[in-house]
Scaffold this motif. Sequence first.
Motif, PDB file in Angstrom:
ATOM      1  N   ASP A  43       0.824  -1.199   0.000  1.00 10.07           N
ATOM      2  CA  ASP A  43       0.000   0.000   0.000  1.00 10.07           C
ATOM      3  C   ASP A  43       0.862   1.255   0.000  1.00 10.07           C
ATOM      4  O   ASP A  43       0.588   2.215  -0.740  1.00 10.07           O
ATOM      5  CB  ASP A  43      -0.918  -0.010   1.218  1.00 10.07           C
ATOM      6  N   GLU A  44       1.920   1.269   0.805  1.00 13.10           N
ATOM      7  CA  GLU A  44       2.824   2.416   0.841  1.00 13.10           C
ATOM      8  C   GLU A  44       3.511   2.621  -0.510  1.00 13.10           C
ATOM      9  O   GLU A  44       3.609   3.745  -1.014  1.00 13.10           O
ATOM     10  CB  GLU A  44       3.875   2.229   1.930  1.00 13.10           C
ATOM     11  N   HIS A  46       2.426   1.567  -3.393  1.00 10.96           N
ATOM     12  CA  HIS A  46       1.431   1.911  -4.407  1.00 10.96           C
ATOM     13  C   HIS A  46       1.109   3.401  -4.366  1.00 10.96           C
ATOM     14  O   HIS A  46       0.832   4.007  -5.405  1.00 10.96           O
ATOM     15  CB  HIS A  46       0.156   1.085  -4.201  1.00 10.96           C
ATOM     16  N   LEU A  47       1.149   4.001  -3.184  1.00 14.31           N
ATOM     17  CA  LEU A  47       0.928   5.442  -3.096  1.00 14.31           C
ATOM     18  C   LEU A  47       2.096   6.217  -3.710  1.00 14.31           C
ATOM     19  O   LEU A  47       1.902   7.279  -4.308  1.00 14.31           O
ATOM     20  CB  LEU A  47       0.732   5.861  -1.635  1.00 14.31           C
ATOM     21  N   LEU A  48       3.316   5.686  -3.571  1.00 12.65           N
ATOM     22  CA  LEU A  48       4.479   6.342  -4.172  1.00 12.65           C
ATOM     23  C   LEU A  48       4.555   6.112  -5.672  1.00 12.65           C
ATOM     24  O   LEU A  48       4.920   7.013  -6.436  1.00 12.65           O
ATOM     25  CB  LEU A  48       5.768   5.827  -3.516  1.00 12.65           C
ATOM     26  N   PRO A  50       2.000   4.720  -8.264  1.00 11.65           N
ATOM     27  CA  PRO A  50       0.687   4.170  -8.630  1.00 11.65           C
ATOM     28  C   PRO A  50       0.707   3.399  -9.948  1.00 11.65           C
ATOM     29  O   PRO A  50      -0.192   2.608 -10.212  1.00 11.65           O
ATOM     30  CB  PRO A  50      -0.210   5.408  -8.723  1.00 11.65           C
ATOM     31  N   LEU A  82      -6.158  -3.222  -5.379  1.00 17.61           N
ATOM     32  CA  LEU A  82      -5.192  -2.340  -6.028  1.00 17.61           C
ATOM     33  C   LEU A  82      -4.900  -2.815  -7.443  1.00 17.61           C
ATOM     34  O   LEU A  82      -4.945  -4.011  -7.728  1.00 17.61           O
ATOM     35  CB  LEU A  82      -3.882  -2.297  -5.243  1.00 17.61           C
TER      36      LEU A  82
END
Length: 110
Positions: A43-44, A46-48, A50, A82
Amino acid sequence: MIDRDHALSLARQAQQLDISRGSIYYLPRPVSPTDLAIMQRIDELHLLYPFAASRMLRDLIHQEGEGIGRRHITTLMKRMGLEGIYRRPSTSKPARGTISIRKLAVTRPN
């Protein structure tokens, strides 16, 4: 819905509710702490990034020293909902049934 202490058997209750008997006995397994930690890191990342899909995320996690396969990352990403952002094929083609403005006659009020 299902009362395990009722006088009616579980099979009869399932039949009355029109659900399968197998769904009565199914107990989902909890997610392991290892998978939770990996899911948090995914998740971390994927935020950095995408645009990163399972292969790139696998490489990023491997750089951190965690050995995990691409298919396991894919499974966890599906569970989390995701998906990497990427260009889809034929995105510039008009949808079926749309009217092209090139074929319309230009009529202006006088």
